[in-house]
Design an enzyme around this catalytic site. Structure first.
Site, PDB file in Angstrom:
ATOM      1  N   ASP A  91      86.583  64.087  56.313  1.00 36.08           N
ATOM      2  CA  ASP A  91      85.598  63.623  57.329  1.00 36.08           C
ATOM      3  C   ASP A  91      86.485  62.793  58.446  1.00 36.08           C
ATOM      4  O   ASP A  91      87.722  62.862  58.073  1.00 36.08           O
ATOM      5  CB  ASP A  91      84.587  62.333  56.866  1.00 36.08           C
ATOM      6  CG  ASP A  91      85.404  61.318  56.399  1.00 36.08           C
ATOM      7  OD1 ASP A  91      86.516  60.922  56.491  1.00 36.08           O
ATOM      8  OD2 ASP A  91      84.499  60.269  55.767  1.00 36.08           O
ATOM      9  N   ASP A 265      77.503  67.335  51.449  1.00 34.56           N
ATOM     10  CA  ASP A 265      78.297  66.438  50.555  1.00 34.56           C
ATOM     11  C   ASP A 265      77.530  65.161  50.544  1.00 34.56           C
ATOM     12  O   ASP A 265      76.446  64.720  51.130  1.00 34.56           O
ATOM     13  CB  ASP A 265      79.520  65.750  51.307  1.00 34.56           C
ATOM     14  CG  ASP A 265      79.213  64.854  52.303  1.00 34.56           C
ATOM     15  OD1 ASP A 265      78.702  65.072  53.247  1.00 34.56           O
ATOM     16  OD2 ASP A 265      79.526  63.630  52.078  1.00 34.56           O
ATOM     17  N   CYS A 303      71.246  72.118  29.646  1.00 38.20           N
ATOM     18  CA  CYS A 303      72.409  72.066  30.778  1.00 38.20           C
ATOM     19  C   CYS A 303      73.492  72.307  29.604  1.00 38.20           C
ATOM     20  O   CYS A 303      73.645  71.917  28.286  1.00 38.20           O
ATOM     21  CB  CYS A 303      72.345  70.528  31.080  1.00 38.20           C
ATOM     22  SG  CYS A 303      74.100  70.431  31.933  1.00 38.20           S
ATOM     23  N   CYS A 305      76.459  71.529  30.391  1.00 41.49           N
ATOM     24  CA  CYS A 305      77.789  70.585  30.545  1.00 41.49           C
ATOM     25  C   CYS A 305      78.188  69.880  29.352  1.00 41.49           C
ATOM     26  O   CYS A 305      77.471  69.630  28.374  1.00 41.49           O
ATOM     27  CB  CYS A 305      77.487  69.586  31.533  1.00 41.49           C
ATOM     28  SG  CYS A 305      76.693  67.873  31.059  1.00 41.49           S
ATOM     29  N   CYS A 308      75.903  67.307  27.859  1.00 44.74           N
ATOM     30  CA  CYS A 308      74.611  67.599  27.258  1.00 44.74           C
ATOM     31  C   CYS A 308      74.952  68.450  25.741  1.00 44.74           C
ATOM     32  O   CYS A 308      74.124  68.330  25.061  1.00 44.74           O
ATOM     33  CB  CYS A 308      73.959  68.368  28.327  1.00 44.74           C
ATOM     34  SG  CYS A 308      73.246  67.422  29.668  1.00 44.74           S
ATOM     35  N   HIS A 334      78.123  65.508  34.056  1.00 44.28           N
ATOM     36  CA  HIS A 334      76.666  66.215  34.199  1.00 44.28           C
ATOM     37  C   HIS A 334      76.041  66.110  35.475  1.00 44.28           C
ATOM     38  O   HIS A 334      75.397  67.228  35.890  1.00 44.28           O
ATOM     39  CB  HIS A 334      75.746  65.263  33.173  1.00 44.28           C
ATOM     40  CG  HIS A 334      74.202  65.731  33.687  1.00 44.28           C
ATOM     41  ND1 HIS A 334      73.751  66.884  32.951  1.00 44.28           N
ATOM     42  CD2 HIS A 334      73.292  65.259  34.184  1.00 44.28           C
ATOM     43  CE1 HIS A 334      72.568  67.101  33.347  1.00 44.28           C
ATOM     44  NE2 HIS A 334      72.476  66.254  34.280  1.00 44.28           N
TER      45      HIS A 334
END
Ligand SMILES: [Zn+2]
Length: 374
Positions: A91, A265, A303, A305, A308, A334
């Site tokens: 940015d 973002d 999920c 990830c 999980c 996650h």
């Protein structure tokens, strides 16, 4: 020579695209995790890449103060410094310095402000912001702008937007064109259609490699944000990437993709991960809630990830209550994984021209809410 952008498919106003940058390619629609101080908090960069992220956002304001852009340049640029070899968007510092209420002074040429770290005085101008982003070696550089506060009267919003357009021109002049690198202009104009139109015209007259829509998700609400997107997105050049800054919640991403936005973002998935909030396909889940205390089931059984697949709700609840560092690490992982999976789902739906069905099923799952307690 600049960045590359190709559109691989469309579904309504939504676009399935690919941005080619100096440090790699980014499949769009894309979500960029926020790495404010040269780190996505609680995550190793390798883990961020494992979630599927292909581009990160870095913050000019934070990095210019500490460790300084010059130091990072001496050490090989931001990619090398933080061990993230993939693309980075930075940015301009504008948004952060504007939010230093009481510690900053805006004039026609830039902003003078005091550091939140040690009170030292600094100055950002369009040319200095572009120079810093060059030192950081950002693949995508953002024009220096003033983020108009919300709410703003029409006159105030117009004045602020016109200052940003002047700075956009100065940013363009300061930017060094090179292959794989691009400069994005930022559309401002608050909630006023005529100002958004004027801003798009000013920016496209200058000519940028991509176009961001700024000044949204500042308290106007989702309906108003979508209305501004309905007005603004169709005015932007088809053949350049579009980036909606600082957005957002999962539902915001789906709705904005349907309106033709390519990049996003937001600190939400990483910040929520540090406060015990999980974002899931069934909506937000507060893992600190007592109902998870003895629940052996995963946060989201569907999920893939690490949080999980390896741990129970009871364990995540315990970590969070005990303020263990692993708690924020697993929940951030996650949340970022969920966001990337959502983006992959949106990309596949656009490619298969089933975006409306995808959005309907997304809304249904979110509305159904979390699994009932055991
Ligand atoms: Zn998960």
């Amino acid at each position: 020579m600049t960045l590359g952008f190709e559109i691989l498919g469309t579904d309504g106003a939504a676009r399935r695209g690919r941005v080619t940058l100096a440090h790699g390619t980014v499949e769009t629609p894309a979500f960029m995790p926020v790495g404010t101080a040269a780190t996505v908090k609680a995550m190793r960069p390798e883990s961020v890449a494992e979630t599927g992220a292909e581009i990160l956002l870095g913050n000019t304001y934070h990095l210019m103060l500490r460790p300084t852009a010059e130091r990072i340049a001496e050490l090989g640029g931001l990619h090398t410094f933080m061990n993230w070899p993939k693309p980075i968007l930075t940015d301009s510092g504008g948004f952060q310095v504007m939010s230093l209420a009481g510690r900053r002074k805006i004039d026609a040429d830039g902003v003078t402000f005091r550091s939140h770290i040690d009170g030292s005085e600094h100055r950002l101008t369009p040319a200095r912001s572009i120079e810093i982003q060059d030192l950081l070696d950002a693949d995508i550089t953002m024009a220096f702008d003033e983020c108009t506060p919300h709410p703003a009267e029409h006159g105030t919003a117009a004045e602020s937007m016109r200052l940003s357009m002047r700075w956009a021109k100065l940013s363009r002049s300061a930017f060094r064109d090179r292959p794989g690198y691009g400069l994005f202009g930022i559309v401002q104009g608050s909630v006023y259609d005529d100002l958004r139109r004027e801003s798009v015209t000013a920016l496209t007259d200058i000519g940028f490699d991509g176009y961001a829509i700024g000044g949204l998700a500042v308290g106007e609400g989702q309906a108003e944000m979508f209305r501004v997107l309905d007005v603004t997105a169709p005015l932007l050049p088809d053949d350049r990437p579009r980036y909606l800054m600082g957005v957002g919640k999962p539902g915001d991403l789906v709705g904005a993709v349907q309106r033709g936005v390519d990049m996003f973002d937001c600190v939400l998935p990483s910040r929520s991960g540090r406060t015990g909030q999980a974002l899931t396909r069934r909506g937000a889940v507060n893992i600190r809630n007592a109902r998870h205390m003895a629940d052996p089931r995963p946060l989201d059984p569907d999920c893939a990830c690490p949080a999980c697949t390896g741990y129970s709700r009871a364990y995540l609840h315990h970590l969070s209550k005990a303020d263990e560092i692993l708690g924020p690490m697993l929940l951030t992982w996650h949340n970022l994984h969920y966001y990337q999976e959502l983006m992959a789902g949106l990309r596949a739906a656009i490619a298969g021209q089933t975006l409306d069905d995808f959005a309907a099923s997304f809304a249904e799952q979110q509305a159904a809410g979390d699994m009932p307690p055991l």
